[in-house]
Scaffold this active site. Structure first.
Site, mmCIF file in Angstrom:
data_model
loop_
_atom_site.group_PDB
_atom_site.id
_atom_site.type_symbol
_atom_site.label_atom_id
_atom_site.label_comp_id
_atom_site.label_asym_id
_atom_site.label_seq_id
_atom_site.Cartn_x
_atom_site.Cartn_y
_atom_site.Cartn_z
ATOM 1 N N SER A 140 0.817 -1.154 -0.120
ATOM 2 C CA SER A 140 0.274 -0.026 -0.196
ATOM 3 C C SER A 140 1.077 1.059 0.003
ATOM 4 C CB SER A 140 -0.972 -0.087 1.258
ATOM 5 O OG SER A 140 -1.732 1.052 1.514
ATOM 6 N N TYR A 153 -1.121 -0.776 10.135
ATOM 7 C CA TYR A 153 -1.277 -0.900 8.720
ATOM 8 C C TYR A 153 0.055 -0.585 7.945
ATOM 9 C CZ TYR A 153 -3.748 -1.294 3.983
ATOM 10 O OH TYR A 153 -4.030 -1.555 2.772
HETATM 11 P P1 NAP Z 1 -11.454 -6.101 0.674
HETATM 12 O O1 NAP Z 1 -12.425 -5.800 -0.373
HETATM 13 O O2 NAP Z 1 -11.862 -5.807 2.022
HETATM 14 O O3 NAP Z 1 -11.152 -7.734 0.608
HETATM 15 C C1 NAP Z 1 -10.410 -8.475 1.470
HETATM 16 C C2 NAP Z 1 -10.088 -9.859 1.036
HETATM 17 O O4 NAP Z 1 -8.980 -10.318 1.935
HETATM 18 C C3 NAP Z 1 -11.160 -10.813 1.034
HETATM 19 O O5 NAP Z 1 -11.131 -11.842 0.216
HETATM 20 C C4 NAP Z 1 -11.074 -11.418 2.533
HETATM 21 O O6 NAP Z 1 -11.898 -12.691 2.559
HETATM 22 C C5 NAP Z 1 -9.582 -11.401 2.723
HETATM 23 N N1 NAP Z 1 -9.179 -11.548 3.788
HETATM 24 C C6 NAP Z 1 -9.187 -10.906 4.901
HETATM 25 N N2 NAP Z 1 -8.263 -11.243 5.809
HETATM 26 C C7 NAP Z 1 -7.998 -12.693 5.588
HETATM 27 C C8 NAP Z 1 -7.306 -13.640 6.333
HETATM 28 N N3 NAP Z 1 -7.054 -13.396 7.459
HETATM 29 N N4 NAP Z 1 -7.133 -14.786 5.572
HETATM 30 C C9 NAP Z 1 -7.586 -14.772 4.312
HETATM 31 N N5 NAP Z 1 -8.395 -13.920 3.819
HETATM 32 C C10 NAP Z 1 -8.511 -12.741 4.190
HETATM 33 O O7 NAP Z 1 -9.752 -5.597 0.286
HETATM 34 P P2 NAP Z 1 -9.223 -4.969 -0.926
HETATM 35 O O8 NAP Z 1 -9.629 -3.585 -0.932
HETATM 36 O O9 NAP Z 1 -9.600 -5.937 -2.226
HETATM 37 O O10 NAP Z 1 -7.725 -5.060 -0.404
HETATM 38 C C11 NAP Z 1 -6.952 -6.041 -0.852
HETATM 39 C C12 NAP Z 1 -5.759 -5.896 -0.728
HETATM 40 O O11 NAP Z 1 -5.187 -4.736 -1.120
HETATM 41 C C13 NAP Z 1 -5.274 -5.923 0.944
HETATM 42 O O12 NAP Z 1 -3.916 -6.309 1.340
HETATM 43 C C14 NAP Z 1 -5.292 -4.264 1.155
HETATM 44 O O13 NAP Z 1 -4.532 -3.970 2.201
HETATM 45 C C15 NAP Z 1 -4.558 -3.771 -0.242
HETATM 46 N N6 NAP Z 1 -4.891 -2.506 -0.686
HETATM 47 C C16 NAP Z 1 -6.178 -2.076 -0.909
HETATM 48 C C17 NAP Z 1 -6.253 -0.786 -1.042
HETATM 49 C C18 NAP Z 1 -7.653 -0.034 -1.395
HETATM 50 O O14 NAP Z 1 -7.770 0.952 -1.596
HETATM 51 N N7 NAP Z 1 -8.783 -0.832 -1.524
HETATM 52 C C19 NAP Z 1 -4.987 0.149 -1.084
HETATM 53 C C20 NAP Z 1 -3.811 -0.236 -0.715
HETATM 54 C C21 NAP Z 1 -3.733 -1.474 -0.695
HETATM 55 P P3 NAP Z 1 -13.413 -12.610 3.030
HETATM 56 O O15 NAP Z 1 -14.250 -12.320 1.950
HETATM 57 O O16 NAP Z 1 -13.420 -14.033 3.347
HETATM 58 O O17 NAP Z 1 -13.672 -11.771 4.281
#
Ligand code: NAP
Length: 242
Positions: A140, A153
């Site tokens: 991130s 984070y």
């Molecule tokens: P999201 O929509 O909240 O989805 C999170 C995903 O991670 C879901 O599939 C969830 O599974 C899974 N998950 C969470 N904890 C877990 C665990 N302990 N074991 C296995 N699976 C787990 O998040 P996202 O925005 O797509 O983010 C994906 C990645 O990108 C993350 O690492 C996040 O930090 C990073 N990121 C996101 C953004 C953004 O703006 N969205 C920006 C920078 C970085 P369930 O569906 O089963 O809960």
């Protein structure tokens, strides 16, 4: 069969990455923690595009679950090789450090940083034997510059960035590349509560990104042709200075 594993593949960025890698010809191992319904949807979306895969339910932050479920799959499918690993699972628990509870610190660190360690260690063994692999860690902007309210984070993602650079040097000789992608604001459940209209003045491209725009960068690092790029962190953030 050449396989790709995406942790947190049930929603958001992970889902878009599963669809992208399936389109590149990989049999998908779609990991999720608890949301089976959304994970099934990822599977049907990638099947609609001609791909295929299976669901693997485990908490990346639990060594026991990772060993039992993922380790079990690897042992039972010794003829199949996980060529691409995307460490994407992550959670946030935003709060100022002075108010942060121990669980809020450890939950975020455990998912991103320990999760990276447990899953990568297991998958790396076969990559080393096969002398080929692509490891892509979703970090991130917060892990690059630090953001207030996100010390947990930022620490977790900053730790994965450093681990990416270290591991890249350990395994380069075996044709295994290790890179990271640092998204900015991407439209997923994680950013649902944020006000895009207010925040877009910070973003040169003037909008939040789509999960598919992150998946495109994953596809780039995952390709065989990206063989001379390792230990890198690529920002996908609409031009925000980081
Ligand atoms: P999201 O929509 O909240 O989805 C999170 C995903 O991670 C879901 O599939 C969830 O599974 C899974 N998950 C969470 N904890 C877990 C665990 N302990 N074991 C296995 N699976 C787990 O998040 P996202 O925005 O797509 O983010 C994906 C990645 O990108 C993350 O690492 C996040 O930090 C990073 N990121 C996101 C953004 C953004 O703006 N969205 C920006 C920078 C970085 P369930 O569906 O089963 O809960």
């Amino acid at each position: 069969m050449n396989c790709a594993l995406v942790t947190g593949g049930s929603r958001g960025i992970g889902r878009a990455v599963c669809i992208k890698l399936a389109a590149m010809g990989y049999f998908m191992l779609v990991n999720y923690r608890s949301n089976r319904e959304e994970a099934e949807k990822t599977l049907s979306l990638l099947r609609e595009k001609g791909g295929d895969g299976v669901l693997l339910q485990f908490d990346v932050g639990s060594r026991e679950e990772v060993t039992r479920v993922l380790g079990g799959w690897i042992t039972e499918h010794a003829d199949n090789h996980i060529e691409v690993l995307v460490n994407n699972a992550g959670v946030k628990e935003d709060v100022l450090l002075m108010w942060m509870k121990d669980e809020q610190w450890s939950q975020v660190i455990n998912t991103s940083l320990n999760g990276f360690f447990y899953v990568t260690k297991l998958v790396l063994q076969d990559m080393l034997m096969q002398k080929y692999g692509r490891i892509i860690n979703i970090v991130s902007l917060s892990g690059l510059k630090g953001l207030p309210g996100q010390t947990n984070y930022s620490a977790a993602k900053g730790g994965v960035i450093a681990a990416t650079k270290a591991l890249a040097q350990e395994v380069g000789r075996r044709n295994i590349t290790v890179n990271a992608i640092a998204p900015g604001f991407i439209k997923t459940d994680m950013t649902e509560g944020l006000d895009e209209k207010q925040l877009r003045s910070l973003i040169p491209v003037s909008r939040f990104g789509e999960p598919e725009e992150v998946a495109h960068a994953v596809g780039f690092f995952a390709s065989k042709e990206s063989s001379y790029i390792t230990g890198e962190v690529l920002s996908v953030n609409g031009g925000m200075y980081s």
